[in-house]
Design a protein around this motif. Structure first.
Motif, PDB file in Angstrom:
ATOM      1  N   ASP A 448       0.835  -1.215   0.000  1.00  0.00           N
ATOM      2  CA  ASP A 448       0.000   0.000   0.000  1.00  0.00           C
ATOM      3  C   ASP A 448       0.865   1.257   0.000  1.00  0.00           C
ATOM      4  N   GLU A 452       1.104   4.176  -3.002  1.00  0.00           N
ATOM      5  CA  GLU A 452       0.853   5.583  -2.696  1.00  0.00           C
ATOM      6  C   GLU A 452       2.068   6.442  -3.053  1.00  0.00           C
ATOM      7  N   LYS A 455       2.430   7.366  -6.675  1.00  0.00           N
ATOM      8  CA  LYS A 455       1.618   8.509  -7.104  1.00  0.00           C
ATOM      9  C   LYS A 455       2.207   9.826  -6.610  1.00  0.00           C
ATOM     10  N   ARG A 456       2.589   9.869  -5.344  1.00  0.00           N
ATOM     11  CA  ARG A 456       3.017  11.127  -4.746  1.00  0.00           C
ATOM     12  C   ARG A 456       4.370  11.615  -5.265  1.00  0.00           C
ATOM     13  N   ALA A 536       3.520   5.806   4.107  1.00  0.00           N
ATOM     14  CA  ALA A 536       3.716   6.629   2.905  1.00  0.00           C
ATOM     15  C   ALA A 536       3.917   8.088   3.277  1.00  0.00           C
ATOM     16  N   ASP A 537       3.149   8.592   4.250  1.00  0.00           N
ATOM     17  CA  ASP A 537       3.315   9.985   4.676  1.00  0.00           C
ATOM     18  C   ASP A 537       4.736  10.230   5.181  1.00  0.00           C
TER      19      ASP A 537
END
Length: 569
Positions: A448, A452, A455-456, A536-537
């Motif tokens: 996951d 993500e 994309k980022r 991801a953050d």
């Protein structure tokens, strides 16, 4: 003692005058100092196969004797897997029988990572028929299957062994799978092809009773590639190809590496090994470990603890004096690696054909994927492939005119030859889905996060891969201390009196195969933790901070070790 003499025949010679004995056979004698050592001497792990075939497979899981179930069956690549639905908070509080399901993980041993499409097809068929289509590529070049019933194990062994595969000593206190360069025998820049040396060691010593009771597991790596692609710094014994100015091409010897909860990088012995002495030296180091390794406490029983106490000079002297036919010449260190050791992408072979390194998501494949891959390779004129120590696959012998069409077909079955930065450099251990030691889930969390981040950070120019390793517990099967960003699983407070899955963060680790000048362990920052949902953050935030702060040509690892704690939050 001759190199082929077993420790059991060596008279006990107790010399330690003070302190508790460490269970070193040649110092303290062979009397067992714990229950694990007792059952290994009473009835070795290799003996359990006959009981599996004649009793347990016929009478079912409940007929398996406890020491066989939780001990000896590992010698044949079998661990009970975790029962579904048990949360990570109970991992350390429940007994093994309370955590385990009546199914097994089965580890297929793939020495040197070398596979044929016929072998791959058999593994895929076993996965589909007996393992609910499960299959994971490990960072030890093995393939692990799950949901295996004891009733099916003899048939599985028969099918594997019919095509030259085995599960013998895939687990246990034994010589584990031998890591080998995935491009052995085909890379244009290879110094030496070690394939025959790996075959020689496995044929002579895997399943040998004299080496089937070691203090703990014994991990080996051999590479002839300048990319140094077998993570040699974290194995018990490793051979790294080097060109000696007088003696020609041979190997630099490293010993005593290992991670887990007490990480230690291997050290050079400063010797040069000619190819004709590789097996002799391997047997000597394994025998030294057997006879002098610490057996009293299992958490101190790896070879790295003996090397830490002895140092490389004493280790070399004991090895040469007691376990080898003659001393070893001094030798030079291998130069830094010339390129990435994961072999992802399209590369020309020495014979003009091509090999393609492909990436699944964090090592997760399936029976149908393996079967489709075998069909694709054969349709494109190839019958060979390799597993890697980075949870990747390397497909060999592809004609140039077939490369691009094959890449498209591989993408369709989830294998990327041109993966994104983070798909390429992310690995994850088994995690709580199957592992009884795990605290948190890993494979899905890592996947996951990669999706993500794709994309980022799609438009961000990151100058080099930044490795992300996700582990479900402190034991570091996913090598968290040697990743740019390593995540160690644990439960974190949720702010409402409960707990959520999360990770402690390690930063700035790496090995030679990551294009570093030298290996190093990651840094931890007090209180630096991230929840599973926020991976991801956090990665996005720290990558952007690195890009903003880095000096000219500065790597992530160098930056992470010099940055202040605020920058790493």
């Amino acid at each position: 003692m001759s190199p082929n003499q077993t420790a059991a025949a060596t008279p006990a010679r107790p010399h330690r005058q003070a302190g508790r004995p460490n269970g070193q056979w040649k110092v303290d004698g062979t009397v067992p100092l714990n229950g694990n050592e007792a059952w290994k001497q009473e009835d070795g792990g290799l003996s359990v196969r006959e009981r599996v075939e004649k009793i347990y497979s016929k009478q079912g899981f409940d007929s398996i004797e406890g020491t066989d179930l939780h001990g000896r069956m590992r010698w044949w690549g079998l661990y009970t897997q975790r029962k579904p639905g048990i949360d990570g908070g109970k991992t350390a509080t429940l007994e093994p029988h309370e955590l385990e399901d009546k199914y097994f993980m089965l580890r297929v041993r793939i020495d040197g990572g070398q596979l044929t499409t016929a072998q791959l097809r058999v593994i895929g068929e076993i996965s589909h028929e007996f393992g609910r289509d499960s299959a994971d590529l490990t960072d030890r070049q093995n393939i692990q299957l799950h949901w295996i019933r004891i009733e099916d194990v003899p048939e599985i062994w028969t099918r594997l062994e019919a095509v030259g595969l085995q599960t013998t000593e895939a687990c246990g206190d034994v010589p584990r799978v031998i890591l080998g360069s995935p491009v052995a025998g085909i890379a244009a820049d290879e110094l030496i092809d070690p394939s025959g040396l790996i075959t020689d060691i496995t044929a002579r010593y895997i399943g040998d009773e004299s080496l089937a009771n070691l203090p703990r597991k014994f991990k080996t790596a051999i590479t002839g590639s300048p990319s140094q692609d077998v993570v040699h710094e974290i194995n018990d014994i490793s051979y790294v190809a080097v060109d000696h100015p007088e003696l020609g091409v041979g190997f630099d010897l490293w010993v005593g590496g290992g991670l887990s909860t007490a990480p230690r990088l291997a050290e050079r012995l400063g010797v040069f090994i000619t190819p004709d002495r590789v097996a002799e030296v391997w047997h000597g180091v394994a025998s030294l470990f057997r006879d002098y390794g610490y057996r009293r406490l299992r958490n101190k029983a790896r070879l790295k603890f003996l090397l830490a106490d002895w140092g490389p000079e004493k280790f070399r002297k004991v090895l040469e004096d007691e376990f080898l036919e003659s001393p070893l010449p001094d030798g030079p260190a291998a130069p830094p690696p010339t390129r990435p050791g994961d072999h992802v992408g399209v590369h020309k072979q020495s014979d003009g054909r091509y090999y393609i390194g492909v990436t699944p998501f964090v090592g997760r494949v399936s029976g149908p994927t393996l079967l489709s891959l075998a069909t694709l390779l054969e349709a494109n004129g190839s019958t060979r492939l390799r597993t890697t120590p980075h949870q990747k696959l390397v497909l060999l012998d592809i004609p140039e005119e077939n490369v691009e069409s094959l890449i498209v077909a591989l993408d369709e079955i989830g294998l990327a030859a041109r993966p994104s930065l983070f798909r390429r450099s992310t690995i994850a251990c088994t995690g709580i889905e199957y592992c009884k030691l795990a605290i948190v889930e890993t494979k899905k969390s890592a996947t996951d996060a990669v999706l993500e981040l794709e994309k980022r950070l799609a438009s961000i120019d990151v100058p080099q891969p930044i490795s992300l390793h996700v582990n479900g517990c402190p034991n570091s099967c996913a090598r968290i201390q040697t990743a740019d960003i390593g995540l160690k699983g644990q439960l974190l407070p949720d702010g409402n009196g409960g707990q959520v899955p999360g990770f402690q963060v390690h930063l700035g680790g790496g090995l030679a195969s990551h294009e570093r000048e030298e290996a190093g362990l990651g840094r931890t920052v007090r209180g630096l933790k991230v929840t599973a949902d926020d991976i991801a953050d956090y990665v996005e935030r720290i990558v952007l901070r690195f890009l903003a702060d880095r000096g000219e040509n500065e790597t992530f690892a160098v930056w992470a070790h010099r940055a202040d704690e605020e920058a790493l939050q």
